[in-house]
Design an enzyme around this catalytic site. Structure first.
Site, PDB file in Angstrom:
ATOM      1  N   ARG A   1      -5.332  -1.777   9.168  1.00  0.00           N
ATOM      2  CA  ARG A   1      -5.187  -3.226   8.991  1.00  0.00           C
ATOM      3  C   ARG A   1      -5.589  -3.921  10.294  1.00  0.00           C
ATOM      4  O   ARG A   1      -6.688  -3.708  10.751  1.00  0.00           O
ATOM      5  CB  ARG A   1      -3.749  -3.546   8.572  1.00  0.00           C
ATOM      6  CG  ARG A   1      -3.663  -4.754   7.706  1.00  0.00           C
ATOM      7  CD  ARG A   1      -2.354  -4.902   6.989  1.00  0.00           C
ATOM      8  NE  ARG A   1      -1.173  -4.657   7.765  1.00  0.00           N
ATOM      9  CZ  ARG A   1      -0.008  -5.216   7.555  1.00  0.00           C
ATOM     10  NH1 ARG A   1       0.108  -6.086   6.586  1.00  0.00           N
ATOM     11  NH2 ARG A   1       1.036  -4.921   8.271  1.00  0.00           N
TER      12      ARG A   1
ATOM     13  N   ARG B   1       1.205  -5.489  -6.082  1.00  0.00           N
ATOM     14  CA  ARG B   1       1.442  -6.754  -5.397  1.00  0.00           C
ATOM     15  C   ARG B   1       1.664  -7.793  -6.498  1.00  0.00           C
ATOM     16  O   ARG B   1       0.898  -7.846  -7.448  1.00  0.00           O
ATOM     17  CB  ARG B   1       0.252  -7.115  -4.519  1.00  0.00           C
ATOM     18  CG  ARG B   1       0.104  -6.138  -3.368  1.00  0.00           C
ATOM     19  CD  ARG B   1      -1.059  -6.441  -2.452  1.00  0.00           C
ATOM     20  NE  ARG B   1      -1.066  -5.532  -1.323  1.00  0.00           N
ATOM     21  CZ  ARG B   1      -1.897  -4.494  -1.170  1.00  0.00           C
ATOM     22  NH1 ARG B   1      -2.804  -4.248  -2.083  1.00  0.00           N
ATOM     23  NH2 ARG B   1      -1.817  -3.725  -0.100  1.00  0.00           N
TER      24      ARG B   1
ATOM     25  N   GLY C   1       0.837  -1.210   0.000  1.00  0.00           N
ATOM     26  CA  GLY C   1       0.000   0.000   0.000  1.00  0.00           C
ATOM     27  C   GLY C   1       0.866   1.252   0.000  1.00  0.00           C
ATOM     28  O   GLY C   1       1.879   1.301   0.697  1.00  0.00           O
TER      29      GLY C   1
ATOM     30  N   ASP D   1       5.759  -4.823   6.029  1.00  0.00           N
ATOM     31  CA  ASP D   1       6.456  -6.077   6.328  1.00  0.00           C
ATOM     32  C   ASP D   1       6.388  -7.091   5.179  1.00  0.00           C
ATOM     33  O   ASP D   1       7.308  -7.900   5.024  1.00  0.00           O
ATOM     34  CB  ASP D   1       6.010  -6.681   7.666  1.00  0.00           C
ATOM     35  CG  ASP D   1       4.510  -6.635   7.842  1.00  0.00           C
ATOM     36  OD1 ASP D   1       3.802  -6.405   6.831  1.00  0.00           O
ATOM     37  OD2 ASP D   1       4.038  -6.845   8.968  1.00  0.00           O
TER      38      ASP D   1
ATOM     39  N   ASP E   1      -0.302   2.570   8.652  1.00  0.00           N
ATOM     40  CA  ASP E   1      -0.799   1.828   9.821  1.00  0.00           C
ATOM     41  C   ASP E   1       0.118   1.938  11.046  1.00  0.00           C
ATOM     42  O   ASP E   1      -0.326   1.655  12.164  1.00  0.00           O
ATOM     43  CB  ASP E   1      -0.968   0.343   9.476  1.00  0.00           C
ATOM     44  CG  ASP E   1      -1.870   0.126   8.274  1.00  0.00           C
ATOM     45  OD1 ASP E   1      -2.761   0.958   8.056  1.00  0.00           O
ATOM     46  OD2 ASP E   1      -1.671  -0.866   7.556  1.00  0.00           O
TER      47      ASP E   1
ATOM     48  N   ASP F   1       2.287  -0.086  11.982  1.00  0.00           N
ATOM     49  CA  ASP F   1       2.169  -1.386  12.656  1.00  0.00           C
ATOM     50  C   ASP F   1       3.396  -2.278  12.451  1.00  0.00           C
ATOM     51  O   ASP F   1       3.293  -3.498  12.559  1.00  0.00           O
ATOM     52  CB  ASP F   1       0.903  -2.117  12.168  1.00  0.00           C
ATOM     53  CG  ASP F   1       0.946  -2.416  10.672  1.00  0.00           C
ATOM     54  OD1 ASP F   1       1.800  -1.849   9.960  1.00  0.00           O
ATOM     55  OD2 ASP F   1       0.124  -3.224  10.199  1.00  0.00           O
TER      56      ASP F   1
ATOM     57  N   THR G   1       4.164   2.798   5.934  1.00  0.00           N
ATOM     58  CA  THR G   1       2.737   2.435   5.902  1.00  0.00           C
ATOM     59  C   THR G   1       1.979   3.377   6.824  1.00  0.00           C
ATOM     60  O   THR G   1       2.490   3.758   7.883  1.00  0.00           O
ATOM     61  CB  THR G   1       2.487   0.983   6.353  1.00  0.00           C
ATOM     62  OG1 THR G   1       1.101   0.837   6.716  1.00  0.00           O
ATOM     63  CG2 THR G   1       3.308   0.560   7.556  1.00  0.00           C
TER      64      THR G   1
HETATM   65  O1  F6P Z   1      -1.620  -1.196   4.966  1.00  0.00           O
HETATM   66  C1  F6P Z   1      -2.157   0.002   4.529  1.00  0.00           C
HETATM   67  C2  F6P Z   1      -3.612  -0.134   4.271  1.00  0.00           C
HETATM   68  O2  F6P Z   1      -4.064   1.135   3.857  1.00  0.00           O
HETATM   69  C3  F6P Z   1      -4.455  -0.686   5.413  1.00  0.00           C
HETATM   70  O3  F6P Z   1      -4.722   0.294   6.388  1.00  0.00           O
HETATM   71  C4  F6P Z   1      -5.660  -1.199   4.674  1.00  0.00           C
HETATM   72  O4  F6P Z   1      -6.279  -2.239   5.348  1.00  0.00           O
HETATM   73  C5  F6P Z   1      -5.082  -1.712   3.379  1.00  0.00           C
HETATM   74  O5  F6P Z   1      -3.852  -1.036   3.204  1.00  0.00           O
HETATM   75  C6  F6P Z   1      -5.942  -1.464   2.178  1.00  0.00           C
HETATM   76  O6  F6P Z   1      -5.311  -2.050   1.086  1.00  0.00           O
HETATM   77  P1  F6P Z   1      -5.760  -1.877  -0.440  1.00  0.00           P
HETATM   78  O7  F6P Z   1      -4.908  -0.802  -1.023  1.00  0.00           O
HETATM   79  O8  F6P Z   1      -5.442  -3.194  -1.049  1.00  0.00           O
HETATM   80  O9  F6P Z   1      -7.203  -1.516  -0.461  1.00  0.00           O
END
Ligand code: F6P
Length: 344
Positions: A182, A83, A22, A114, A138, A140, A136
């Site tokens: 997340r 990804r 992300g 990670d 998050d 986290d 990120t």
């Molecule tokens: O890890 C970053 C994040 O924005 C999370 O907070 C969220 O759950 C996820 O990515 C969303 O991912 P995507 O871009 O696949 O919708």
């Protein structure tokens, strides 16, 4: 090799930079910090677009001074992110390592979370030197007290909740705001504290909905409040469920707002520009000094680096102290407040 030797001769002569997973505000600052450090040290820098998928496909651009001009203040990532299902297989990793060898890429700076670091570790097993930068919204990642993007995302969410509070006050409503994070509640906690929310729901703290949400809202209403804000981390419970249950139990007109990907965009705030730039420069210094399989991280205000395996083994503590203090201040709970004073 030590960093002072780098000026005379770098351990690497051509490196690649990629962003993966992300995106987060401040990724561009990290790219620029790394690219300019490379230029300073006489290292050729290649931008790998679309993360590990781009590495396998040879989706490369030149990352010289002019390519990174003016990107520090821009949200998103100029290198795109993706990804890759292929890269998650042993064959894909081998192919990516083969591309590095073929292209003379002697080191990689990987910017992401990670998942990105796990990919980097796999590559390092094929003798590709790698350094990771934690990025990120998050916050986290266990090895670092701060991840690039967190501050901007918090500020974006806080701005939205402040606006919601205005209209909730006018209409005497309850606002349920679902924030990202997340499986973690760091973003929800900071946003809730910063906006003086009524309740914060995070995955790290178990709650009894009737007692910890409905009763508290009723108590706050009896104490004279006419509008309420519940911040719910996406990892705790879906926001719509929270909103439905509150409406049903209290009868208070309740509105749900899912902030979603708005939290990932926008011009990075100062902290993310500064930390991004510093981590970018540090990652390249490590590669130039002959280090591999490292992650640049923060301990408090200090920058450190650690082995990528160790980095991946660490888990991030939730700030329970802050959570308890927040509840104590919101519900004027003297016993808990005094307890947190004692423990601090
Ligand atoms: O890890 C970053 C994040 O924005 C999370 O907070 C969220 O759950 C996820 O990515 C969303 O991912 P995507 O871009 O696949 O919708």
């Amino acid at each position: 090799m030590t960093i002072d030797k780098v000026v005379e001769s770098s351990a690497v002569h051509r490196i690649g930079i990629l962003t993966s997973g992300g995106d987060a505000p401040g990724m561009n600052a990290a790219i620029r910090g790394a690219a300019r450090a490379a230029e300073c040290l006489g290292i050729e820098c290649i931008g790998i677009r679309h993360g590990y998928a781009g590495l396998i496909n040879g989706d490369f651009i030149k990352l010289d001074q002019s390519a990174v001009k003016g990107i520090t203040g821009r949200g998103g990532t100029m290198l795109f992110t993706a990804r890759s299902s292929k890269f998650s297989t042993p064959e894909g990793v081998e192919e990516a390592a083969g591309v590095c060898k073929h292209m003379g890429i002697e080191g990689l700076v990987v910017i992401g979370g990670d998942g990105t670091f796990r990919g980097a570790l796999d590559l390092s097993k094929h003798d590709v030197p790698v350094v990771g930068i934690p990025c990120t919204i998050d916050n986290d990642i266990g090895c670092t007290s701060y991840t690039i993007g967190f501050d901007t995302a918090c500020n974006t969410a806080v701005d939205a909740v402040d606006r919601l509070n205005d209209t909730m006050q006018s209409h005497e409503r309850c606002s349920v705001v679902e924030v990202m994070g997340r499986k973690a509640g760091h973003l929800a906690l900071s946003v809730g504290v910063a906006t003086g929310a009524t309740i914060i729901l995070v995955p790290e703290v178990k709650y009894d909905f009737e007692k910890d949400v409905n009763e508290r809202i009723r108590a706050a209403r009896l104490a004279g409040r006419n509008n309420f804000t519940v911040i719910v981390a996406e990892g705790a419970e879906p926001g719509y469920e929270v909103a439905d249950k509150i409406l049903e139990a209290t009868g208070i007109d309740t509105r749900l707002t899912m902030l979603g990907h708005i939290q990932r965009g926008g011009s990075p705030h100062v902290r993310d520009r500064v930390v991004g730039t510093s981590m970018g420069y540090r990652a390249v210094s490590l590669l130039a000094s002959g280090f591999s399989s490292r992650v640049v991280a923060m301990r408090g205000d200090k920058f450190i680096d650690l082995d990528i395996r160790e980095a991946l083994s660490l888990t991030k503590d939730f700030d329970y102290e802050m959570y308890k203090t927040f509840s104590a201040l919101t519900f004027l709970d003297k016993t808990t407040l005094l307890q947190t004073f004692k423990n601090s």
